[in-house]
Design a protein around this motif. Structure first.
Motif, PDB file in Angstrom:
ATOM      1  N   PHE A  11     103.399 -53.436  95.410  1.00 48.14           N
ATOM      2  CA  PHE A  11     103.669 -54.864  96.230  1.00 48.14           C
ATOM      3  C   PHE A  11     105.005 -54.769  96.852  1.00 48.14           C
ATOM      4  O   PHE A  11     105.326 -55.295  97.703  1.00 48.14           O
ATOM      5  CB  PHE A  11     103.291 -55.800  95.466  1.00 48.14           C
ATOM      6  N   HIS A  34      95.054 -59.905 102.491  1.00 47.49           N
ATOM      7  CA  HIS A  34      93.963 -59.502 101.853  1.00 47.49           C
ATOM      8  C   HIS A  34      93.879 -58.413 100.744  1.00 47.49           C
ATOM      9  O   HIS A  34      94.637 -57.360 101.165  1.00 47.49           O
ATOM     10  CB  HIS A  34      92.856 -58.923 102.908  1.00 47.49           C
ATOM     11  N   ASP A  35      93.212 -58.479  99.680  1.00 46.53           N
ATOM     12  CA  ASP A  35      93.275 -57.520  98.749  1.00 46.53           C
ATOM     13  C   ASP A  35      92.197 -56.430  99.147  1.00 46.53           C
ATOM     14  O   ASP A  35      91.313 -56.420 100.042  1.00 46.53           O
ATOM     15  CB  ASP A  35      92.357 -58.179  97.478  1.00 46.53           C
ATOM     16  N   ILE A  36      92.883 -55.151  99.086  1.00 45.59           N
ATOM     17  CA  ILE A  36      92.203 -53.875  99.645  1.00 45.59           C
ATOM     18  C   ILE A  36      90.889 -53.588  99.157  1.00 45.59           C
ATOM     19  O   ILE A  36      89.968 -52.857  99.646  1.00 45.59           O
ATOM     20  CB  ILE A  36      93.260 -52.831  99.115  1.00 45.59           C
ATOM     21  N   ASN A  96      96.538 -62.069  86.446  1.00 46.36           N
ATOM     22  CA  ASN A  96      96.606 -61.497  85.297  1.00 46.36           C
ATOM     23  C   ASN A  96      98.066 -61.027  84.809  1.00 46.36           C
ATOM     24  O   ASN A  96      98.980 -60.897  85.861  1.00 46.36           O
ATOM     25  CB  ASN A  96      95.970 -60.191  85.590  1.00 46.36           C
ATOM     26  N   GLU A 104      97.196 -54.943  86.878  1.00 47.16           N
ATOM     27  CA  GLU A 104      97.156 -53.439  87.559  1.00 47.16           C
ATOM     28  C   GLU A 104      98.589 -53.239  88.248  1.00 47.16           C
ATOM     29  O   GLU A 104      99.310 -52.294  88.097  1.00 47.16           O
ATOM     30  CB  GLU A 104      96.150 -53.309  88.574  1.00 47.16           C
ATOM     31  N   VAL A 105      99.104 -54.407  89.083  1.00 45.63           N
ATOM     32  CA  VAL A 105     100.286 -54.229  89.552  1.00 45.63           C
ATOM     33  C   VAL A 105     101.315 -55.153  89.040  1.00 45.63           C
ATOM     34  O   VAL A 105     101.136 -56.292  88.983  1.00 45.63           O
ATOM     35  CB  VAL A 105      99.932 -54.496  91.232  1.00 45.63           C
ATOM     36  N   HIS A 109     101.242 -62.049  91.285  1.00 52.74           N
ATOM     37  CA  HIS A 109     100.312 -62.289  92.435  1.00 52.74           C
ATOM     38  C   HIS A 109      99.324 -63.240  91.868  1.00 52.74           C
ATOM     39  O   HIS A 109      99.087 -63.131  90.671  1.00 52.74           O
ATOM     40  CB  HIS A 109     100.003 -60.972  93.020  1.00 52.74           C
ATOM     41  N   HIS A 111      95.424 -64.273  92.836  1.00 51.79           N
ATOM     42  CA  HIS A 111      94.339 -63.927  93.462  1.00 51.79           C
ATOM     43  C   HIS A 111      93.576 -65.316  93.983  1.00 51.79           C
ATOM     44  O   HIS A 111      93.288 -66.071  93.196  1.00 51.79           O
ATOM     45  CB  HIS A 111      93.291 -63.392  92.497  1.00 51.79           C
TER      46      HIS A 111
HETATM   47  P1  5GP Z   1      95.987 -57.286  89.105  1.00 51.61           P
HETATM   48  O1  5GP Z   1      94.985 -56.348  88.351  1.00 51.61           O
HETATM   49  O2  5GP Z   1      97.485 -56.520  89.054  1.00 51.61           O
HETATM   50  O3  5GP Z   1      95.820 -58.580  88.891  1.00 51.61           O
HETATM   51  O4  5GP Z   1      95.498 -56.783  90.989  1.00 51.61           O
HETATM   52  C1  5GP Z   1      96.016 -56.155  91.625  1.00 51.61           C
HETATM   53  C2  5GP Z   1      95.153 -56.195  92.919  1.00 51.61           C
HETATM   54  O5  5GP Z   1      95.944 -55.711  93.782  1.00 51.61           O
HETATM   55  C3  5GP Z   1      93.827 -55.601  92.750  1.00 51.61           C
HETATM   56  O6  5GP Z   1      92.733 -56.809  93.221  1.00 51.61           O
HETATM   57  C4  5GP Z   1      93.727 -54.535  94.014  1.00 51.61           C
HETATM   58  O7  5GP Z   1      92.709 -54.260  94.669  1.00 51.61           O
HETATM   59  C5  5GP Z   1      94.980 -55.033  94.758  1.00 51.61           C
HETATM   60  N1  5GP Z   1      95.728 -53.776  95.299  1.00 51.61           N
HETATM   61  C6  5GP Z   1      96.054 -52.611  94.845  1.00 51.61           C
HETATM   62  N2  5GP Z   1      96.628 -51.948  95.685  1.00 51.61           N
HETATM   63  C7  5GP Z   1      96.613 -52.283  96.722  1.00 51.61           C
HETATM   64  C8  5GP Z   1      97.133 -52.193  98.263  1.00 51.61           C
HETATM   65  O8  5GP Z   1      97.695 -51.033  98.490  1.00 51.61           O
HETATM   66  N3  5GP Z   1      96.973 -53.332  99.070  1.00 51.61           N
HETATM   67  C9  5GP Z   1      96.181 -54.449  98.891  1.00 51.61           C
HETATM   68  N4  5GP Z   1      96.146 -55.139  99.986  1.00 51.61           N
HETATM   69  N5  5GP Z   1      95.653 -54.734  97.938  1.00 51.61           N
HETATM   70  C10 5GP Z   1      95.944 -53.658  96.592  1.00 51.61           C
END
Ligand code: 5GP
Length: 125
Positions: A11, A34-36, A96, A104-105, A109, A111
């Motif tokens: 991000f 938008h989420d990928i 999360n 994950e990131v 953020h 959602h």
């Molecule tokens: P987390 O698990 O950290 O709460 O959510 C990370 C979110 O980031 C996941 O829903 C994943 O699909 C999304 N994501 C990961 N890499 C990228 C990216 O490069 N671009 C976009 N738009 N979303 C991403």
């Protein structure tokens, strides 16, 4: 313990414009895109531009301007995506954090997920 922010997280790279995103709305302090890999028809990520790792980091240390801008922008996303319950069918706002939260990131953020019935939030462990 203080948080250590990884400036190479995905991000951070999106915010620097190194990786493209499908922007929903951008303000001085916030980007929503938008989420990928969407988990529902509507799946938007609301991201503060500052270097915050997770919710408590942001809520505890961001400026009032950043915090207000972030939440006002999230509300605009709900309206723009037609999921706010006053005019649409509702949504879930999730964040999360850390290992147990399965983050994950490591950049804070929110959602915003909707467009279908989402079921109960958690199964019993
Ligand atoms: P987390 O698990 O950290 O709460 O959510 C990370 C979110 O980031 C996941 O829903 C994943 O699909 C999304 N994501 C990961 N890499 C990228 C990216 O490069 N671009 C976009 N738009 N979303 C991403």
């Amino acid at each position: 313990m203080a948080y250590t922010y990884d400036p190479q997280n995905i991000f951070a790279r999106i915010l620097r414009g190194e990786i493209p995103n499908k922007t929903v709305i951008e303000t001085e302090h916030t980007l929503a895109f938008h989420d990928i890999n969407p988990g529902a028809p509507v799946h938007v990520l609301v991201v503060p531009k500052g270097a915050y790792v997770c919710f408590d980091h942001f809520a505890g240390q961001a400026s009032e301007l950043e915090i207000v801008d972030f939440h006002r922008t999230a509300a605009k996303v709900c309206a723009m995506m037609d999921v706010a319950p006053d005019a649409g069918d509702g949504y879930r706002a999730i964040t999360n954090a850390g290992e147990n939260g399965v983050q994950e990131v490591p950049h804070y953020h929110l959602h915003i997920i909707g467009g279908r019935h989402l079921g109960r939030m958690l199964g019993k462990a």
